[in-house]
Design an enzyme around this catalytic site. Structure first.
Site, PDB file in Angstrom:
ATOM      1  N   VAL A  60       0.842  -1.197   0.000  1.00 15.16           N
ATOM      2  CA  VAL A  60       0.000   0.000   0.000  1.00 15.16           C
ATOM      3  C   VAL A  60       0.878   1.249   0.000  1.00 15.16           C
ATOM      4  CG1 VAL A  60      -1.829   1.241   1.212  1.00 15.16           C
ATOM      5  CG2 VAL A  60      -1.823  -1.261   1.213  1.00 15.16           C
ATOM      6  N   LYS A  61       0.667   2.062  -1.025  1.00  9.65           N
ATOM      7  CA  LYS A  61       1.489   3.272  -1.179  1.00  9.65           C
ATOM      8  C   LYS A  61       0.779   4.429  -0.476  1.00  9.65           C
ATOM      9  CE  LYS A  61       4.134   5.044  -5.086  1.00  9.65           C
ATOM     10  NZ  LYS A  61       4.036   5.260  -6.534  1.00  9.65           N
ATOM     11  N   VAL A  62       1.473   5.032   0.477  1.00  9.03           N
ATOM     12  CA  VAL A  62       0.859   6.050   1.340  1.00  9.03           C
ATOM     13  C   VAL A  62       1.697   7.341   1.259  1.00  9.03           C
ATOM     14  CG1 VAL A  62       0.188   6.579   3.731  1.00  9.03           C
ATOM     15  CG2 VAL A  62       0.126   4.213   2.922  1.00  9.03           C
TER      16      VAL A  62
END
Ligand code: E4P
Length: 217
Positions: free
Chosen positions: A86-88
């Site tokens: 998950v890219k945050v």
């Protein structure tokens, strides 16, 4: 150093994967829009296809900016496939969310990183990857590769486990410089990967070898 491809184009992902040297994929909302992938259903399907094509991590970016929404969106993305990371974004709620994801067994890639301080925060939150944007730093008259060296030095001194994922790569030379600077991963456009192949002396040398072999037949 691992090689990721930085695109949402399935054709380019397949071409890089066929080389046998691809370790993963990064995408972002701009790259998804470029491929015309819109709406939750289409986005989910696209990520699943990428994950079934490449045997490696695929970064899928959240569009939310508040803690609760990032968590809800990230959980859905992580459920698509075991290889989803998950890219945050590097914002306050993003840091808090990355720590939550780390504590709950979901891997993250901290994106939009432009300073060593931000990279320290990402590592403290337990991000699997930190993504300094090399090309955009160069575009603003700073030295992107220098930031990779600085983060690599800090992570070594401090024993942080977060992998440095050099992003916003603009050229083949960037890839070489990032390898030299201690990046763990480089995420590159297909052109920059293929550019590594090129050297005029290779072409000249090969042409001569083939011509000599043909003449001696
Ligand atoms: C990767 O994770 C980034 O989203 C990407 O490398 C950004 O690259 P750009 O600066 O070329 O848009």
């Amino acid at each position: 150093m691992k090689f990721f491809i930085d695109t949402a184009s399935l054709a380019q992902i397949k071409e890089a994967n066929d080389l046998g040297i691809l370790d993963g994929v990064t995408t972002n909302p701009t790259l998804m829009a470029k491929e015309g992938i819109r709406g939750e259903e289409a986005v989910t399907k696209h990520y699943r296809t990428i994950c079934e094509t490449v045997n490696g991590d695929t970064s899928a970016e959240v569009l939310s900016t508040s803690f609760d929404e990032i968590i809800a969106e990230g959980k859905k993305l992580a459920a698509i496939h075991k290889n989803i990371v998950v890219k945050v974004p590097m914002i306050k709620d993003g840091v808090k969310a990355m720590k939550w994801f780390t504590d709950n067994g979901i891997r993250t890639n901290c994106t939009l990183v432009f300073s060593a301080g931000q990279a320290i925060l990402a590592a403290k939150a337990g991000a699997a990857y930190v993504s300094p944007f090399i090309g955009r730093i160069d575009d603003s008259n700073w030295d992107g590769v220098e930031l990779i060296s600085q983060i690599a030095e800090i992570y070594t001194i401090q024993g942080f486990q977060t992998e440095i994922l050099a992003a916003s790569i603009r050229s083949s030379l960037h890839i070489v410089k990032c390898a030299e600077a201690g990046a763990d991963v480089c995420t590159c456009p297909l052109e920059a990967i293929l550019g590594l192949l090129k050297h005029p002396l290779t072409d000249i040398g090969l042409a001569k070898f083939l011509a000599d072999a043909k003449a001696s037949k």
